[in-house]
Design a protein around this motif. Structure first.
Motif, PDB file in Angstrom:
ATOM      1  N   ASN A  70       0.777  -1.243   0.000  1.00 42.37           N
ATOM      2  CA  ASN A  70       0.000   0.000   0.000  1.00 42.37           C
ATOM      3  C   ASN A  70       0.807   1.291   0.000  1.00 42.37           C
ATOM      4  O   ASN A  70       0.284   2.320  -0.410  1.00 42.37           O
ATOM      5  CB  ASN A  70      -0.962  -0.002   1.189  1.00 42.37           C
ATOM      6  N   LEU A  71       2.020   1.261   0.459  1.00 40.60           N
ATOM      7  CA  LEU A  71       2.814   2.487   0.509  1.00 40.60           C
ATOM      8  C   LEU A  71       2.994   3.145  -0.863  1.00 40.60           C
ATOM      9  O   LEU A  71       2.909   4.372  -0.966  1.00 40.60           O
ATOM     10  CB  LEU A  71       4.154   2.222   1.186  1.00 40.60           C
ATOM     11  N   PRO A  72       3.187   2.372  -1.937  1.00 43.18           N
ATOM     12  CA  PRO A  72       3.299   3.027  -3.253  1.00 43.18           C
ATOM     13  C   PRO A  72       2.069   3.853  -3.619  1.00 43.18           C
ATOM     14  O   PRO A  72       2.183   4.860  -4.314  1.00 43.18           O
ATOM     15  CB  PRO A  72       3.482   1.861  -4.222  1.00 43.18           C
ATOM     16  N   TYR A  73       0.901   3.451  -3.135  1.00 45.27           N
ATOM     17  CA  TYR A  73      -0.322   4.177  -3.472  1.00 45.27           C
ATOM     18  C   TYR A  73      -0.428   5.515  -2.750  1.00 45.27           C
ATOM     19  O   TYR A  73      -1.305   6.314  -3.063  1.00 45.27           O
ATOM     20  CB  TYR A  73      -1.558   3.313  -3.180  1.00 45.27           C
ATOM     21  N   VAL A  74       0.454   5.746  -1.793  1.00 50.49           N
ATOM     22  CA  VAL A  74       0.524   7.051  -1.133  1.00 50.49           C
ATOM     23  C   VAL A  74       1.767   7.811  -1.601  1.00 50.49           C
ATOM     24  O   VAL A  74       1.709   9.002  -1.876  1.00 50.49           O
ATOM     25  CB  VAL A  74       0.535   6.893   0.404  1.00 50.49           C
ATOM     26  N   LEU A  75       2.876   7.114  -1.726  1.00 49.44           N
ATOM     27  CA  LEU A  75       4.119   7.780  -2.131  1.00 49.44           C
ATOM     28  C   LEU A  75       4.071   8.304  -3.565  1.00 49.44           C
ATOM     29  O   LEU A  75       4.535   9.414  -3.830  1.00 49.44           O
ATOM     30  CB  LEU A  75       5.313   6.839  -1.960  1.00 49.44           C
ATOM     31  N   VAL A  76       3.529   7.528  -4.479  1.00 49.68           N
ATOM     32  CA  VAL A  76       3.486   7.973  -5.878  1.00 49.68           C
ATOM     33  C   VAL A  76       2.631   9.236  -6.028  1.00 49.68           C
ATOM     34  O   VAL A  76       3.062  10.186  -6.677  1.00 49.68           O
ATOM     35  CB  VAL A  76       3.033   6.831  -6.812  1.00 49.68           C
ATOM     36  N   PRO A  77       1.424   9.301  -5.423  1.00 54.84           N
ATOM     37  CA  PRO A  77       0.691  10.574  -5.499  1.00 54.84           C
ATOM     38  C   PRO A  77       1.439  11.738  -4.843  1.00 54.84           C
ATOM     39  O   PRO A  77       1.364  12.876  -5.329  1.00 54.84           O
ATOM     40  CB  PRO A  77      -0.621  10.280  -4.766  1.00 54.84           C
ATOM     41  N   LEU A  78       2.163  11.487  -3.762  1.00 56.39           N
ATOM     42  CA  LEU A  78       2.969  12.560  -3.166  1.00 56.39           C
ATOM     43  C   LEU A  78       4.039  13.033  -4.133  1.00 56.39           C
ATOM     44  O   LEU A  78       4.290  14.238  -4.265  1.00 56.39           O
ATOM     45  CB  LEU A  78       3.608  12.097  -1.856  1.00 56.39           C
ATOM     46  N   LEU A  79       4.684  12.107  -4.815  1.00 55.62           N
ATOM     47  CA  LEU A  79       5.683  12.484  -5.823  1.00 55.62           C
ATOM     48  C   LEU A  79       5.034  13.237  -6.983  1.00 55.62           C
ATOM     49  O   LEU A  79       5.611  14.194  -7.502  1.00 55.62           O
ATOM     50  CB  LEU A  79       6.419  11.241  -6.334  1.00 55.62           C
ATOM     51  N   LEU A  80       3.826  12.820  -7.367  1.00 58.62           N
ATOM     52  CA  LEU A  80       3.099  13.546  -8.413  1.00 58.62           C
ATOM     53  C   LEU A  80       2.791  14.971  -7.956  1.00 58.62           C
ATOM     54  O   LEU A  80       2.908  15.915  -8.729  1.00 58.62           O
ATOM     55  CB  LEU A  80       1.801  12.819  -8.767  1.00 58.62           C
ATOM     56  N   LEU A  81       2.430  15.115  -6.696  1.00 57.66           N
ATOM     57  CA  LEU A  81       2.170  16.444  -6.135  1.00 57.66           C
ATOM     58  C   LEU A  81       3.409  17.325  -6.251  1.00 57.66           C
ATOM     59  O   LEU A  81       3.326  18.485  -6.657  1.00 57.66           O
ATOM     60  CB  LEU A  81       1.734  16.305  -4.672  1.00 57.66           C
ATOM     61  N   ILE A  82       4.559  16.773  -5.940  1.00 57.79           N
ATOM     62  CA  ILE A  82       5.822  17.508  -6.096  1.00 57.79           C
ATOM     63  C   ILE A  82       6.044  17.843  -7.573  1.00 57.79           C
ATOM     64  O   ILE A  82       6.431  18.961  -7.917  1.00 57.79           O
ATOM     65  CB  ILE A  82       6.996  16.702  -5.519  1.00 57.79           C
TER      66      ILE A  82
END
Length: 167
Positions: free
Chosen positions: A143-155
């Motif tokens: 599940n961590l990729p489903y939070v980290l990838v959107p955070l990276l997209l936000l950046i």
């Protein structure tokens, strides 16, 4: 005054990376989130590939997912019926350099961090002990990729006209 030209896709390697990941997220939304939303029972092994995939994940990593409460079905419903079409649109915009996706990407990333990062992770790690998997490592790995990838997209989407310059 005209807007600056977008950089060619071949120089925007991060956008290719995001396009590949969000294309994969489209598939996982279809397989993983649609089934609990529409009430498919995957609490037992099945010969159906999609049901068995969900059983395998839920049994090994996420008991909450196997027996989703109503609020969890709302979260998976958002993924299946809102995020999944957004992923298709986002992949298109990343590959073609459509700057208007920026605001929608920021809204999406904020929703994911709030719903998945706070609510789902909060229940997994601090909520009802009966809903915990007993295997937080597997839960995080899935599940961590489903939070980290959107955070990276936000950046990635933090500056105006994100496809006109390197980030």
């Amino acid at each position: 005054m005209t807007a600056p030209a977008n950089l060619p896709l071949k120089t925007r390697r991060a956008d290719i990376f995001f396009a590949v990941l969000f294309a994969a997220f489209t598939v996982t939304s279809l397989i993983s989130d649609l089934l609990p939303t529409v009430g498919v029972d995957f609490s037992q092994p099945s010969s159906n590939f999609f049901v068995q995939s969900n059983y395998w994940y839920a049994h090994d990593a996420d008991v909450l997912f196997m027996h989703p409460p109503d609020w969890m079905r709302i979260v998976t419903g958002l993924s299946a019926f809102v995020y999944m079409p957004f992923y298709v649109l986002l992949v298109y915009c990343l590959l073609t350099g459509r700057n208007w996706i920026q605001l929608f990407a920021v809204i999406y990333a904020t929703m994911i961090v709030t719903l998945t990062g706070v609510v789902v992770f909060g229940v997994e790690f601090f909520g009802d002990p009966a809903m915990r998997t007993g295997n937080p490592g597997k839960f995080l790995a899935f599940n961590l990729p489903y939070v980290l990838v959107p955070l990276l997209l936000l950046i990635r989407m933090r500056k105006p006209l994100p496809f006109t310059r390197r980030f």
